[in-house]
Design a protein around this motif. Structure first.
Motif, PDB file in Angstrom:
ATOM      1  N   GLN A   1       0.826  -1.213   0.000  1.00 49.66           N
ATOM      2  CA  GLN A   1       0.000   0.000   0.000  1.00 49.66           C
ATOM      3  C   GLN A   1       0.857   1.258   0.000  1.00 49.66           C
ATOM      4  O   GLN A   1       0.444   2.316   0.476  1.00 49.66           O
ATOM      5  CB  GLN A   1      -0.948   0.015   1.199  1.00 49.66           C
ATOM      6  CG  GLN A   1      -1.641  -1.299   1.478  1.00 49.66           C
ATOM      7  CD  GLN A   1      -2.591  -1.741   0.387  1.00 49.66           C
ATOM      8  OE1 GLN A   1      -3.466  -0.997  -0.001  1.00 49.66           O
ATOM      9  NE2 GLN A   1      -2.420  -2.943  -0.120  1.00 49.66           N
TER      10      GLN A   1
ATOM     11  N   TRP B   1      -1.625   9.591  -5.061  1.00 53.05           N
ATOM     12  CA  TRP B   1      -1.893   9.910  -3.651  1.00 53.05           C
ATOM     13  C   TRP B   1      -2.792  11.137  -3.536  1.00 53.05           C
ATOM     14  O   TRP B   1      -2.707  12.059  -4.349  1.00 53.05           O
ATOM     15  CB  TRP B   1      -0.591  10.205  -2.915  1.00 53.05           C
ATOM     16  CG  TRP B   1       0.455   9.155  -3.032  1.00 53.05           C
ATOM     17  CD1 TRP B   1       1.367   9.023  -4.039  1.00 53.05           C
ATOM     18  CD2 TRP B   1       0.721   8.100  -2.108  1.00 53.05           C
ATOM     19  NE1 TRP B   1       2.184   7.943  -3.801  1.00 53.05           N
ATOM     20  CE2 TRP B   1       1.815   7.358  -2.617  1.00 53.05           C
ATOM     21  CE3 TRP B   1       0.151   7.714  -0.894  1.00 53.05           C
ATOM     22  CZ2 TRP B   1       2.339   6.247  -1.967  1.00 53.05           C
ATOM     23  CZ3 TRP B   1       0.680   6.608  -0.238  1.00 53.05           C
ATOM     24  CH2 TRP B   1       1.762   5.885  -0.770  1.00 53.05           C
ATOM     25  N   ASN B   2      -3.614  11.158  -2.489  1.00 48.19           N
ATOM     26  CA  ASN B   2      -4.395  12.329  -2.115  1.00 48.19           C
ATOM     27  C   ASN B   2      -3.505  13.220  -1.247  1.00 48.19           C
ATOM     28  O   ASN B   2      -3.079  12.817  -0.166  1.00 48.19           O
ATOM     29  CB  ASN B   2      -5.640  11.891  -1.334  1.00 48.19           C
ATOM     30  CG  ASN B   2      -6.546  13.048  -0.962  1.00 48.19           C
ATOM     31  OD1 ASN B   2      -6.084  14.108  -0.555  1.00 48.19           O
ATOM     32  ND2 ASN B   2      -7.840  12.831  -1.085  1.00 48.19           N
TER      33      ASN B   2
ATOM     34  N   THR C   1      -4.982  14.145   2.442  1.00 44.45           N
ATOM     35  CA  THR C   1      -5.078  13.133   3.490  1.00 44.45           C
ATOM     36  C   THR C   1      -3.867  12.221   3.566  1.00 44.45           C
ATOM     37  O   THR C   1      -3.664  11.542   4.573  1.00 44.45           O
ATOM     38  CB  THR C   1      -6.318  12.250   3.255  1.00 44.45           C
ATOM     39  OG1 THR C   1      -6.122  11.497   2.043  1.00 44.45           O
ATOM     40  CG2 THR C   1      -7.574  13.093   3.142  1.00 44.45           C
TER      41      THR C   1
ATOM     42  N   ASP D   1      -3.719   9.651   1.720  1.00 40.59           N
ATOM     43  CA  ASP D   1      -4.242   8.342   1.344  1.00 40.59           C
ATOM     44  C   ASP D   1      -3.784   7.943  -0.051  1.00 40.59           C
ATOM     45  O   ASP D   1      -3.652   8.782  -0.951  1.00 40.59           O
ATOM     46  CB  ASP D   1      -5.768   8.344   1.369  1.00 40.59           C
ATOM     47  CG  ASP D   1      -6.328   8.419   2.773  1.00 40.59           C
ATOM     48  OD1 ASP D   1      -5.584   8.105   3.721  1.00 40.59           O
ATOM     49  OD2 ASP D   1      -7.499   8.810   2.928  1.00 40.59           O
TER      50      ASP D   1
ATOM     51  N   ASP E   1      -9.685  15.256   6.752  1.00 46.72           N
ATOM     52  CA  ASP E   1      -9.870  14.140   5.823  1.00 46.72           C
ATOM     53  C   ASP E   1     -11.234  13.507   6.064  1.00 46.72           C
ATOM     54  O   ASP E   1     -11.372  12.384   6.496  1.00 46.72           O
ATOM     55  CB  ASP E   1      -8.739  13.125   5.946  1.00 46.72           C
ATOM     56  CG  ASP E   1      -8.474  12.673   7.372  1.00 46.72           C
ATOM     57  OD1 ASP E   1      -8.989  13.315   8.310  1.00 46.72           O
ATOM     58  OD2 ASP E   1      -7.760  11.683   7.537  1.00 46.72           O
TER      59      ASP E   1
ATOM     60  N   GLU F   1     -14.127  11.725   4.866  1.00 44.78           N
ATOM     61  CA  GLU F   1     -14.326  10.860   3.713  1.00 44.78           C
ATOM     62  C   GLU F   1     -15.763  10.900   3.210  1.00 44.78           C
ATOM     63  O   GLU F   1     -16.009  10.838   2.025  1.00 44.78           O
ATOM     64  CB  GLU F   1     -13.911   9.443   4.085  1.00 44.78           C
ATOM     65  CG  GLU F   1     -13.726   8.511   2.908  1.00 44.78           C
ATOM     66  CD  GLU F   1     -14.997   7.817   2.496  1.00 44.78           C
ATOM     67  OE1 GLU F   1     -15.914   7.708   3.323  1.00 44.78           O
ATOM     68  OE2 GLU F   1     -15.069   7.390   1.340  1.00 44.78           O
TER      69      GLU F   1
ATOM     70  N   ARG G   1      -8.431   6.267  11.337  1.00 48.63           N
ATOM     71  CA  ARG G   1      -6.993   6.016  11.348  1.00 48.63           C
ATOM     72  C   ARG G   1      -6.376   6.483  12.671  1.00 48.63           C
ATOM     73  O   ARG G   1      -5.531   5.804  13.244  1.00 48.63           O
ATOM     74  CB  ARG G   1      -6.335   6.743  10.177  1.00 48.63           C
ATOM     75  CG  ARG G   1      -4.839   6.537  10.131  1.00 48.63           C
ATOM     76  CD  ARG G   1      -4.181   7.021   8.876  1.00 48.63           C
ATOM     77  NE  ARG G   1      -4.949   7.889   8.027  1.00 48.63           N
ATOM     78  CZ  ARG G   1      -4.504   8.321   6.844  1.00 48.63           C
ATOM     79  NH1 ARG G   1      -3.339   7.950   6.401  1.00 48.63           N
ATOM     80  NH2 ARG G   1      -5.233   9.130   6.105  1.00 48.63           N
TER      81      ARG G   1
ATOM     82  N   SER H   1     -12.502   4.489   2.502  1.00 46.60           N
ATOM     83  CA  SER H   1     -11.300   5.222   2.868  1.00 46.60           C
ATOM     84  C   SER H   1     -11.442   5.718   4.299  1.00 46.60           C
ATOM     85  O   SER H   1     -12.004   5.050   5.153  1.00 46.60           O
ATOM     86  CB  SER H   1     -11.072   6.372   1.883  1.00 46.60           C
ATOM     87  OG  SER H   1      -9.857   7.018   2.130  1.00 46.60           O
ATOM     88  N   GLN H   2     -10.939   6.927   4.563  1.00 51.30           N
ATOM     89  CA  GLN H   2     -10.984   7.457   5.926  1.00 51.30           C
ATOM     90  C   GLN H   2     -12.421   7.695   6.384  1.00 51.30           C
ATOM     91  O   GLN H   2     -13.295   8.046   5.600  1.00 51.30           O
ATOM     92  CB  GLN H   2     -10.199   8.765   5.992  1.00 51.30           C
ATOM     93  CG  GLN H   2      -8.702   8.547   6.059  1.00 51.30           C
ATOM     94  CD  GLN H   2      -8.294   7.798   7.305  1.00 51.30           C
ATOM     95  OE1 GLN H   2      -8.485   8.286   8.410  1.00 51.30           O
ATOM     96  NE2 GLN H   2      -7.734   6.620   7.147  1.00 51.30           N
TER      97      GLN H   2
END
Length: 988
Positions: free
Chosen positions: A37, A67-68, A71, A73, A735, A737, A950, A979-980
């Motif tokens: 990841q 990638w974001n 965040t 992510d 972040d 989501e 997270r 995701s988050q």
């Protein structure tokens, strides 16, 4: 780049049958690879999208990751074809100014450059013409031309304006003259100059014609004293900067005249670049330095010090008129991570990293036990850092606690009076006593890293690019081939049968010392999830470990590769007992001969996954990844095809099953073909759509389509990404989501059983835990949630019938815009592979009649349309007391958190561990940690008054281990489709 939904897109459907045909024609043999990841080898290039909301990185680990930047992510991973050795390693990436076309290149069989449409993440072209590895890429400012550098000593210019009619253009111009590889290149901001930097120690400056059809060499800049690795133009066009092996950054004027030299960095200069306002220059080195300088005098303003080792790539983001920060990304360090940071203050904005960690130490224990270390504290060979974790290959059990070091042996460096020692000031020579030595080849072995005697006096040597066995005369006996990075540590079992090797490729391998057969490979993630597999693909894993390996299928020159997580083929490959026997017998062939007859279904020694692939899913509408619409609903269309019978197809919206009432039946559907047509209500600002499909062999989830809802009253659309609100600036965001248009309602079911009908099962604090969690969530009314509906089942209320009744309540009430939270504190029992929750009236000896079957539980909450967060403290053993039955919850967690069920789970403990409660705490350890993290806000690490999943995961894991002295290890599992997730909002 945002796609406006239009009927014109339907024209693309004509191409889909052709793409499907190409896919089947180009299919190649699958390759099993790790997927931590994040990157598992050096990051060679990074590039921002124009809006600064995405960062693209390419690596020697043969992946491209998106990638974001808000965040941190991981948004997506793309793969081109890979092969043995370096084939597939990526060196370069370039993005057109409109963010539409992405070019990548590196080591490949055809030395091709692949062009990807970033809107669809599909390859649209392959450029062939270079005769050696691709080293660097850059677009012209107007995006119509691409320039490439290569190990063939040339740079080439490619026309890309007409890819729709000519998908395989040839180079229209070749720049020649360098006597070594063109390692780096740059294009002037006006598009009329190109600079090529070479390993011949020079930079050549070229004047380019307006049509990019001709070039004239105007200057050879030869003031560097060694190979040149990087070159850049300042955005205002006034300067050129270069750096290289001589450790100097040279600043030139636009005509190539030397202006000044920066010499205060130590080591080789891997990268130089200018800030968007041309006021700063950054230089990064192989020793991890990142130096910042103010122009025009190159006054040093400081260094960015977060990286802990070699920094290999960097890039500034474009300037944002609403955000005056100078934003830069740099990549490197021992974890191959990426930092996005403010060049003005050197403050970190976002940290992007995977779950993999280099393995620096390994030591043998009793039997098949080993201890490993994932921390580098020393430059010494054979002892890079402490031993931190243990793994027993005989039982496939992992212990994250620090081991008792005297029980483990790293190496033996003396045998019958002959000491092993690396020769002083020689990185490639190992001295054997006083009479012999082993000489590494600098090109094929690289630097000598570790060594040990075997019990028979043979010598194992681990190096930068090899792992070999020698006799005492220094003659090679055999080689152990399989690691993809430096071998940092080796150890040999006490009986001399097994060789253990720890590598920078983030794996530990077990070898048969005498045959050099790789018996198994172990990957242990930063979150302590693990997976262990044989080269044939058979594996064992912790509850969340499966996501870290998968099968890649190359699709040839004209398409990107496909990747299937290993759990796609779980039915075929999940055989822990076969892994154990392979390790115990020292031979896969012998283990398979023993194991295969015991299985109800026929196994094959060399399984062929291409015969058992999951269904293929094709998006017909929308085709772009990111889309916007002002309509409250969107009609989507997808096609599912399969060689074997299709068992299930469903649409997922934000990771959850979308109501089947929305499906429009198709008369064309068959056992091998489904056409999905849904009209989806958009209840969030950003809506992530995916299709889940399963046949008789395997299941898969499609790539996503994100639809951003633009309410009609909004005058101007502002893109709302995961983690952003329209009135916030890039990077200064939470972040978040699930960005609901209206606050969601929360449905909370809290179950706690301390008093059982059979008092032998009684606990002390399970009911108090359930009450406390319900109380804590009630405080969220008006904060994170609109209305909160709570059901508590405590002690005698928590009968089997009542629990099932409340599941029905959730099924009837929850909608796509809601949130469901379930808390369970009771006993959990594993019976013949089935996991049961013990209700108040349950009996451990009659679970099938009196317990709550986890599979039935999963079916109900897995099909709720809302998001579901499940807290499970169902392995209780009382006040550090005895167990009521076998408690292994691994399969239960794995099932519920799969894409098929889509539930986010936080479990109090892992595997067969107990969950502890104690009078000093007044709660179970898990619940106490939850309350301190959520109610007291101690898990709000970002101090933004929102606790995200997270953050909570990190806090609870540390707190529970502290409370139980390392005896209990909580785990969080979530599907790849989610995701988050915000858990609570704190009072400000």
């Amino acid at each position: 780049m945002m796609n406006k939904l239009s009927s014109m897109q339907k024209l693309l459907l004509i191409l889909l049958p052709l793409l499907s045909f190409l896919s089947t024609q180009a299919q190649e043999q699958p390759v099993l690879v790790i997927d931590p990841q994040g990157h598992s080898a050096r990051v060679r290039d990074v590039v921002f999208t124009a809006d600064r909301k995405r960062l693209i990185s390419v690596s020697e680990d043969k992946t491209l990751r998106i990638w974001n930047t808000s965040t941190g992510d991981l948004v997506a991973t793309l793969r081109s074809s890979i092969g043995e050795g370096p084939i597939g390693k990526l060196n370069a990436a370039a993005l057109s100014s409109d963010d539409r076309l992405l070019a990548i290149g590196g080591y490949s069989s055809n030395n091709e450059i692949r062009i990807i449409d970033l809107q669809t993440r599909k390859q649209v072209s392959a450029l062939k013409g270079h005769q050696n590895v691709i080293t660097d890429l850059a677009f012209s400012p107007n995006g119509q031309y691409l320039i490439s550098g290569s190990g063939d000593k040339t740079a080439k210019i490619w026309p890309l304006a007409n890819l729709s009619t000519n998908s395989s253009p040839t180079a229209q111009l070749t720049l020649e003259g360098h006597s070594a590889a063109v390692y780096n290149l740059a294009v002037a901001p006006d598009g009329r100059q190109v600079a090529t930097a070479s390993l011949d120690g020079t930079i050549r400056l070229w004047q380019i014609s307006a049509d990019w059809g001709s070039a004239r060499l105007t200057k050879v800049m030869d003031d560097h004293q060694d190979r040149v690795l990087s070159v850049a133009f300042s955005p205002d066009g006034k300067y050129i900067a270069s750096g290289g092996y001589d450790g100097r950054i040279i600043l030139w004027d636009a005509e190539g005249k030397l202006d000044l030299v920066i010499e205060d960095l130590h080591g080789q200069i891997y990268h130089v670049s200018f800030s968007p306002d041309s006021q700063k220059i950054v230089g990064i080195t192989n020793r991890g330095q990142v130096g910042l300088y103010e122009l025009p005098l190159a006054f040093k303003t400081g260094e960015f010090t977060e990286h802990d080792n070699t920094v290999t790539a960097g890039a500034f983001a474009k300037q944002d008129k609403n955000d005056l920060r100078s934003v830069i990304a740099t990549a490197g360090g021992e974890a191959y991570d990426i930092y996005v940071w403010n060049a003005n203050t050197r403050q970190v904005i976002t940290h992007m990293t995977g779950k993999g960690k280099s393995n620096w130490s390994v030591a043998r224990g009793k039997g098949l036990q080993i201890a490993i270390g994932q921390t580098n504290e020393s430059a010494k060979e054979n002892r890079k850092g402490p031993l931190e974790k243990t793994f027993d290959f005989a039982t496939l059990t992992f212990h994250p606690e620090k081991p008792n070091s005297p029980e483990f042996t790293r190496v033996e460096t003396n045998f019958q009076g002959k000491a092993l020692k690396r020769k002083k000031d020689e990185a490639y020579v190992l001295q054997i006593g006083s009479t012999a030595q082993i000489q590494n080849n600098p090109d094929t072995d690289r630097i000598l890293r570790c060594y040990t005697y075997t019990p028979k006096g043979q010598i194992v040597v681990g190096s930068g690019a090899s792992l070999k066995l020698y006799d005492q005369a220094g003659q090679m006996i055999r080689e152990y081939i399989g690691h993809a990075d430096e071998v940092w540590a080796v150890s040999v079992s006490e009986d001399g049968k097994y060789l253990y090797s720890a590598s920078g490729d983030q794996t530990v391998k077990v070898w048969n010392l005498q045959t050099a057969e790789n018996l198994a490979t172990l990957f242990i993630a930063a979150d302590n999830e693990w997976v262990c597999w044989t080269p044939q693909g058979y594996y064992a894993a912790s509850a969340g470990g499966e996501k870290y390996i998968g099968w890649q299928i190359n699709k040839g020159l004209q398409q990107l590769a496909e990747f299937y997580p290993v759990n796609t083929f779980r039915k075929q490959f999940f055989h822990p007992e076969l892994v154990k026997r392979t390790l115990q017998t020292g031979s896969f062939e012998n283990a398979f001969a023993q194991y295969q007859p015991t299985q109800p279904e026929q196994l094959v020694a060399e399984p062929e996954i291409t015969n058992t692939l999951p269904p293929q899913i094709e998006w017909l509408f929308p085709t772009a990844i990111d889309n916007e619409t002002s309509n409250k609903t969107i009609k989507i269309q997808a096609r599912v095809t399969s060689d074997s019978k299709i068992k299930q197809v469903k649409l997922l919206v934000n990771g959850r099953t979308y109501s089947s009432r929305g499906i429009k039946p198709s008369s064309k559907s068959t056992d091998h073909y489904r056409l999905l047509e849904y009209e989806v209500e958009l209840v969030h600002r950003s809506n992530r759509l995916q299709v889940f499909a399963k046949n008789i062999h395997a299941a898969t989830t499609s790539d996503e389509r994100v639809v951003h809802y633009l309410p009609p009253a909004t005058a101007k659309y502002t893109e709302v990404e995961e983690g952003e609100f329209p009135d916030e600036l890039p990077f200064d965001v939470a972040d978040f989501e699930v960005d609901y248009i209206e606050k969601p309602n929360l449905y909370l079911l809290s179950i706690g059983v301390s008093q059982f009908k059979n008092s032998e099962y009684n606990l002390t604090y399970a009911d108090a835990d359930a009450k406390a969690v319900a109380r804590m969530y009630q405080q969220q009314r008006g904060r994170l949630y609109n209305h909160i509906y709570t059901k508590e089942l405590l002690n005698e209320q928590a009968t089997q019938q009542n629990i099932l009744k409340q599941f029905k309540w959730l099924e009837e009430q929850a909608t796509p815009s809601d949130m469901v939270v379930i808390f369970i504190a009771t006993h959990g029992i594993n019976l013949e592979g089935e996991f049961f929750i013990l209700p108040h009236d349950g009996e451990s000896y009659d679970l099938k009649r009196s317990g709550v079957n986890w599979s039935h539980f999963a079916e109900v909450i897995g099909n709720l349309p809302s998001k579901v967060l499940l807290f499970v403290d169902a392995c209780n053993s009382g006040q550090l007391g005895a167990n009521v039955a076998k408690r292994d919850n691994t399969e239960a967690l794995r099932t519920m958190a799969s894409d098929e069920y889509g539930v986010v789970i936080m479990s109090a403990s892992t595997g067969v561990e107990s969950s502890f409660e104690h009078p000093d705490w007044g709660h179970g350890a898990f619940t106490l940690a939850l309350l301190e993290g959520l109610e007291k806000g101690e898990a709000d690490f970002k101090k933004d008054f929102i606790v995200y999943l997270r953050e909570l995961d990190l806090f609870v894991a540390d707190k529970v281990q502290e409370l139980t002295q390392g005896k209990q290890h909580p785990t969080t599992q979530k599907p790849s489709t989610i995701s988050q997730l915000p858990v609570v909002q704190l009072a400000e």
